[in-house]
Design a protein around this motif. Structure first.
Motif, mmCIF file in Angstrom:
data_model
loop_
_atom_site.group_PDB
_atom_site.id
_atom_site.type_symbol
_atom_site.label_atom_id
_atom_site.label_comp_id
_atom_site.label_asym_id
_atom_site.label_seq_id
_atom_site.Cartn_x
_atom_site.Cartn_y
_atom_site.Cartn_z
ATOM 1 N N ALA A 118 43.938 37.339 47.711
ATOM 2 C CA ALA A 118 44.427 37.270 46.336
ATOM 3 C C ALA A 118 45.523 36.206 46.223
ATOM 4 O O ALA A 118 45.535 35.409 45.275
ATOM 5 C CB ALA A 118 44.952 38.635 45.894
ATOM 6 N N PHE B 187 38.433 33.771 40.641
ATOM 7 C CA PHE B 187 38.591 32.533 41.414
ATOM 8 C C PHE B 187 37.257 31.825 41.619
ATOM 9 O O PHE B 187 37.112 30.983 42.520
ATOM 10 C CB PHE B 187 39.253 32.838 42.760
ATOM 11 C CG PHE B 187 40.615 33.459 42.618
ATOM 12 C CD1 PHE B 187 41.617 32.818 41.885
ATOM 13 C CD2 PHE B 187 40.913 34.686 43.201
ATOM 14 C CE1 PHE B 187 42.871 33.386 41.733
ATOM 15 C CE2 PHE B 187 42.173 35.254 43.059
ATOM 16 C CZ PHE B 187 43.155 34.608 42.324
ATOM 17 N N GLY C 92 44.086 32.776 46.438
ATOM 18 C CA GLY C 92 43.474 32.445 45.154
ATOM 19 C C GLY C 92 44.504 31.966 44.145
ATOM 20 O O GLY C 92 44.316 30.943 43.481
ATOM 21 N N TRP D 266 44.392 43.714 39.314
ATOM 22 C CA TRP D 266 44.924 43.534 40.674
ATOM 23 C C TRP D 266 46.431 43.414 40.606
ATOM 24 O O TRP D 266 46.957 42.729 39.739
ATOM 25 C CB TRP D 266 44.341 42.269 41.325
ATOM 26 C CG TRP D 266 44.446 42.296 42.814
ATOM 27 C CD1 TRP D 266 45.500 41.891 43.584
ATOM 28 C CD2 TRP D 266 43.459 42.796 43.721
ATOM 29 N NE1 TRP D 266 45.220 42.107 44.903
ATOM 30 C CE2 TRP D 266 43.982 42.657 45.029
ATOM 31 C CE3 TRP D 266 42.186 43.359 43.560
ATOM 32 C CZ2 TRP D 266 43.280 43.059 46.146
ATOM 33 C CZ3 TRP D 266 41.487 43.747 44.680
ATOM 34 C CH2 TRP D 266 42.033 43.591 45.967
ATOM 35 N N ASN D 267 47.118 44.049 41.508
ATOM 36 C CA ASN D 267 48.576 43.950 41.499
ATOM 37 C C ASN D 267 49.117 43.748 42.908
ATOM 38 O O ASN D 267 48.534 44.230 43.865
ATOM 39 C CB ASN D 267 49.194 45.210 40.894
ATOM 40 C CG ASN D 267 50.636 44.990 40.510
ATOM 41 O OD1 ASN D 267 51.009 43.911 40.040
ATOM 42 N ND2 ASN D 267 51.477 45.990 40.724
ATOM 43 N N GLU D 268 50.192 43.007 43.007
ATOM 44 C CA GLU D 268 50.905 42.855 44.272
ATOM 45 C C GLU D 268 52.397 42.896 43.958
ATOM 46 O O GLU D 268 52.852 42.276 43.012
ATOM 47 C CB GLU D 268 50.575 41.516 44.955
ATOM 48 C CG GLU D 268 49.126 41.272 45.281
ATOM 49 C CD GLU D 268 48.600 42.123 46.435
ATOM 50 O OE1 GLU D 268 49.409 42.816 47.093
ATOM 51 O OE2 GLU D 268 47.374 42.097 46.663
ATOM 52 N N VAL E 260 44.413 49.355 39.119
ATOM 53 C CA VAL E 260 43.329 49.520 40.044
ATOM 54 C C VAL E 260 43.010 48.172 40.653
ATOM 55 O O VAL E 260 43.180 47.153 40.013
ATOM 56 C CB VAL E 260 42.153 50.030 39.201
ATOM 57 C CG1 VAL E 260 40.841 49.681 39.806
ATOM 58 C CG2 VAL E 260 42.328 51.502 38.941
ATOM 59 N N GLN F 204 54.910 43.183 49.121
ATOM 60 C CA GLN F 204 53.682 42.694 49.746
ATOM 61 C C GLN F 204 53.700 41.168 49.834
ATOM 62 O O GLN F 204 53.267 40.579 50.817
ATOM 63 C CB GLN F 204 52.455 43.075 48.898
ATOM 64 C CG GLN F 204 52.253 44.532 48.680
ATOM 65 C CD GLN F 204 51.461 45.162 49.787
ATOM 66 O OE1 GLN F 204 52.036 45.800 50.659
ATOM 67 N NE2 GLN F 204 50.167 44.981 49.789
ATOM 68 N N ASN G 275 42.487 41.508 51.680
ATOM 69 C CA ASN G 275 42.390 41.273 50.248
ATOM 70 C C ASN G 275 43.704 40.790 49.651
ATOM 71 O O ASN G 275 43.697 39.927 48.775
ATOM 72 C CB ASN G 275 41.932 42.549 49.537
ATOM 73 C CG ASN G 275 40.427 42.689 49.603
ATOM 74 O OD1 ASN G 275 39.726 41.761 49.973
ATOM 75 N ND2 ASN G 275 39.935 43.848 49.240
ATOM 76 N N THR G 276 44.803 41.366 50.108
ATOM 77 C CA THR G 276 46.099 40.879 49.632
ATOM 78 C C THR G 276 46.250 39.399 49.967
ATOM 79 O O THR G 276 46.605 38.585 49.116
ATOM 80 C CB THR G 276 47.243 41.694 50.263
ATOM 81 O OG1 THR G 276 47.232 43.005 49.699
ATOM 82 C CG2 THR G 276 48.589 41.043 50.003
#
Lengths: 199, 199
Positions: free
Chosen positions: A10, B107, A13, A37-39, B97, A43, A6-7
DNA sequence: TTGGACATGTAACAAGTTACATGATTGT
DNA sequence: ACAATCATGTAACTTGTTACATGTCCAA
């Protein structure tokens, strides 16, 4: 590996919106997917390196004076295909979220009701502030990108934010009433003491 | 340390309901805080050991035939004080979250709108199922524990679940309409091709 | 007799955050 | 002169999940 995927996706995207450096990506997040969503840098940079090795993205390095070299990443055909494949996979349901507010309220009987009330009051203020952010963001988007084909999708995510915020605001108000009633009772018959009429 | 503290406090909270073993706690979670908080065995057993060492809980071991010894944990005075202290601390806001549904929708311009539609349809079914669970749970609670002083607090957490579910259902329906409209347009003017009137 | 629930626990892995290292540039 | 921002990246740490190990009892 599931989450890791998923990272990666994302980031793919975000790079589908425009070629960017790791720093750019981090800056863009609060203005785009940040509400759901956060990164972090920790990461992002390793993920960009991994995806470059595996051919999903490619790097163009630009020399700059003084500053570190700028590494701009863009999707390869393989990267775009991977992004589209992932978008087609049904959403993995139910990642249970940790909601500290609800956890504290659940155990609210352990403390005077006024404590729980304060938590809900803070949540109400926060939800009202958040709702305003969503509303302002929507106006800004409509004004600045009226013809962007991505706009409808961005508005859809904002709309859930607005629905959620309004639901939370309504719940806060309803809950404050309930807790207010309990607090009134509590002043006459404090918790953890026996009431006069044990019956 | 912050999060770790939360795991400890969640366990203290559950033990405030009744003395329990690690196994009991894990079994209770889906029936209590499971909709907004989760802990796995891999967290629970080590946490119980730690909190026993630090005097927040105490262990009573019961011999059983065949099965492993049963270790029942209960709050000490220090444990209850710690729980109450934590309950009084304002809720730490905004643990961001990860919402995979919203990420994929954000996307959505990268794939045909029918794909996004399917995701939202699945989300709608899920939200309707979840709403029913909350409603049934509320009835069960009111029936089985009408006089429990903790009941009002448990109903409060359920109520947010119901508000959230209804908001999500409304958003799903609204979004399906938007995506349906886009899909109709898409059939005439597929994405990624130039429209006839570039204007 | 086979699988599931009971019951406790550990080890390995995965994922994510924070602090740190480095150093120029720009604004106060 | 000092702090903030630009910019890239790594290392250490925290947190959480999953798989495994062990063994009994009970029902189909």
């Amino acid at each position: 590996m599931q989450q890791r995927a998923n990272t990666n996706n994302a980031l793919l995207g975000l790079l589908s919106i425009a070629p960017m450096s790791g720093y750019d990506i981090r800056q863009l997040i609060p203005k785009s997917i940040g509400h759901f969503w956060n990164e972090s840098y920790g990461q992002i940079y390793p993920a960009l390196k991994r995806m470059t090795s595996s051919g999903l993205i490619e790097k163009k390095t630009q020399r700059t004076k003084g500053k570190p070299d700028r590494h701009e990443y863009s999707l390869t055909d393989a990267g775009r295909a991977q992004l589209q494949d992932w978008l087609k996979v049904p959403v993995a349901q139910r990642s249970v979220v940790r909601n500290e507010l609800l956890l504290k309220l659940f155990f609210g009987a352990q403390v005077p009701p006024a404590i729980s009330r304060e938590h809900v009051e803070a949540a109400l203020i926060d939800a009202e502030r958040t709702l305003k952010v969503y509303t302002v963001t929507e106006k800004e988007l409509r004004r600045t990108l009226p013809n962007d084909p991505q706009l409808p999708f961005w508005l859809i995510t904002l709309s859930l934010g607005r629905h959620d915020s309004r639901a939370k605001i309504a719940w806060c108000k309803e809950t404050l009433a309930v807790l207010g009633q309990m607090a009134a009772t509590h002043r006459n018959e404090p918790v953890m003491k026996k009431t006069r009429k044990a019956k």
